[in-house]
Write a protein that holds these residues in place. Sequence first.
Motif, mmCIF file in Angstrom:
data_model
loop_
_atom_site.group_PDB
_atom_site.id
_atom_site.type_symbol
_atom_site.label_atom_id
_atom_site.label_comp_id
_atom_site.label_asym_id
_atom_site.label_seq_id
_atom_site.Cartn_x
_atom_site.Cartn_y
_atom_site.Cartn_z
ATOM 1 N N VAL A 12 0.861 -1.159 -0.089
ATOM 2 C CA VAL A 12 -0.129 0.129 0.195
ATOM 3 C C VAL A 12 0.933 1.258 -0.041
ATOM 4 C CG1 VAL A 12 -1.727 1.347 1.252
ATOM 5 C CG2 VAL A 12 -1.859 -1.164 1.078
ATOM 6 N N THR A 13 0.671 2.134 -1.090
ATOM 7 C CA THR A 13 1.368 3.251 -0.930
ATOM 8 C C THR A 13 0.973 4.379 -0.239
ATOM 9 O OG1 THR A 13 0.037 4.119 -2.851
ATOM 10 C CG2 THR A 13 1.958 2.782 -3.311
ATOM 11 N N ALA A 14 1.735 5.495 -0.271
ATOM 12 C CA ALA A 14 1.403 6.558 0.608
ATOM 13 C C ALA A 14 0.082 7.143 0.247
ATOM 14 C CB ALA A 14 2.330 7.818 0.521
ATOM 15 N N SER A 15 -0.524 6.939 -0.911
ATOM 16 C CA SER A 15 -1.714 7.153 -1.286
ATOM 17 C C SER A 15 -3.053 6.445 -0.433
ATOM 18 C CB SER A 15 -1.983 7.233 -2.798
ATOM 19 O OG SER A 15 -1.918 5.984 -3.209
ATOM 20 N N GLY A 16 -2.366 5.367 0.130
ATOM 21 C CA GLY A 16 -3.456 4.556 0.686
ATOM 22 C C GLY A 16 -4.135 3.613 -0.279
ATOM 23 N N ARG A 17 -3.557 3.158 -1.291
ATOM 24 C CA ARG A 17 -4.154 2.669 -2.387
ATOM 25 C C ARG A 17 -3.241 1.337 -2.685
ATOM 26 N NH1 ARG A 17 -5.015 6.140 -6.220
ATOM 27 N NH2 ARG A 17 -2.917 5.965 -7.429
ATOM 28 N N ALA A 18 -3.819 0.107 -2.965
ATOM 29 C CA ALA A 18 -3.339 -1.350 -3.459
ATOM 30 C C ALA A 18 -3.788 -1.595 -4.716
ATOM 31 C CB ALA A 18 -3.156 -2.115 -2.219
ATOM 32 N N GLU A 19 -3.019 -1.833 -5.652
ATOM 33 C CA GLU A 19 -3.576 -2.202 -6.923
ATOM 34 C C GLU A 19 -3.064 -3.467 -7.036
ATOM 35 O OE1 GLU A 19 -2.474 0.459 -10.115
ATOM 36 O OE2 GLU A 19 -3.655 1.900 -9.424
ATOM 37 N N VAL A 20 -3.742 -4.621 -7.118
ATOM 38 C CA VAL A 20 -3.296 -6.002 -7.091
ATOM 39 C C VAL A 20 -3.338 -6.499 -8.398
ATOM 40 C CG1 VAL A 20 -3.909 -8.467 -6.171
ATOM 41 C CG2 VAL A 20 -4.460 -6.544 -4.660
ATOM 42 N N GLY A 21 -4.165 -6.008 -9.330
ATOM 43 C CA GLY A 21 -4.184 -6.410 -10.897
ATOM 44 C C GLY A 21 -5.061 -7.854 -10.882
ATOM 45 N N THR A 22 -4.721 -8.587 -11.706
ATOM 46 C CA THR A 22 -5.664 -9.820 -11.960
ATOM 47 C C THR A 22 -5.063 -10.845 -11.261
ATOM 48 O OG1 THR A 22 -5.924 -9.149 -14.150
ATOM 49 C CG2 THR A 22 -6.255 -11.364 -13.801
ATOM 50 N N VAL A 23 -5.849 -11.563 -10.427
ATOM 51 C CA VAL A 23 -5.742 -12.851 -9.884
ATOM 52 C C VAL A 23 -6.423 -13.945 -10.494
ATOM 53 C CG1 VAL A 23 -5.987 -13.783 -7.494
ATOM 54 C CG2 VAL A 23 -5.538 -11.361 -7.719
#
Length: 273
Positions: A70-81
Amino acid sequence: MGLTARIRTQDGWAVSHAVVTMTDMTGSQVLRAEADAEGAVRETTALAPGAYTVIVTAVGYAPAASSAIVTASGRAEVGTVTLARQGGTELPPPGPWTIDPAHSSVAAVAQHLGISSVHGRFTDFAGTVEIAPDDVTKSRVEAVIRAGSIDTGNGMRDSHLRSADFLDVERHPQITYRSTGVTAAGSDRWTVHGELGMRGVVRPVDLDLAYLGTGADPWGGTRAAFRATTELRREDFAMNYNQVLQAGIAAIGTTLRVELDIQAVQGSALPAA
């Protein structure tokens, strides 16, 4: 802010019932979200920067785990699982499928004179497949075959097979099959449990099923292919006729080997011609 992810099968289909959870480095759960109808997760809860573990689960699939930052922006981009079917076996996307008789075959093989085989097929049949979304064992298959459509390539033999000695098509014009359950039978096979109705007799019959894959067709639809086999004893369906030769060999074998090559179109009906 939050978590975004796309959940797919190995064939690229959305897993709409997937659940995504995130845990921090202490193992505490900090987020839980469900995928939408397109298999997408868009959770807007702000997360503290740092390292997390993402776990994706869905009924009928093996869990998948991965790390996320999780970046400083508070976002996590997991992508395709990508989720693999439990036991390694993929199935078509859930929902209704309609058997396409023009690209399917229902065949049977019987031993003749103890030394060779006679091959026959039914030319008139219809059926549906319903793939359950959350529990594969609840999937269903139903099929109806017109008994009089038997074709072995010999008119005299076919007339005899339609008579009361065998299929008795005047009194029993239809052969039916209705599934009662599905179980895994290996890494790439399934067993369909069901009831076969033929000549006025209903018996439990299991099909050894292999799913061969899914793909687009030239008419804008999606198709799935299956191959299934089973063996039937004629006596179980009151077909007791036989001619015994002088050597004690039956002219027609008592066991039939049934071979099904099925192509089904996604949807509750076949596309208009």
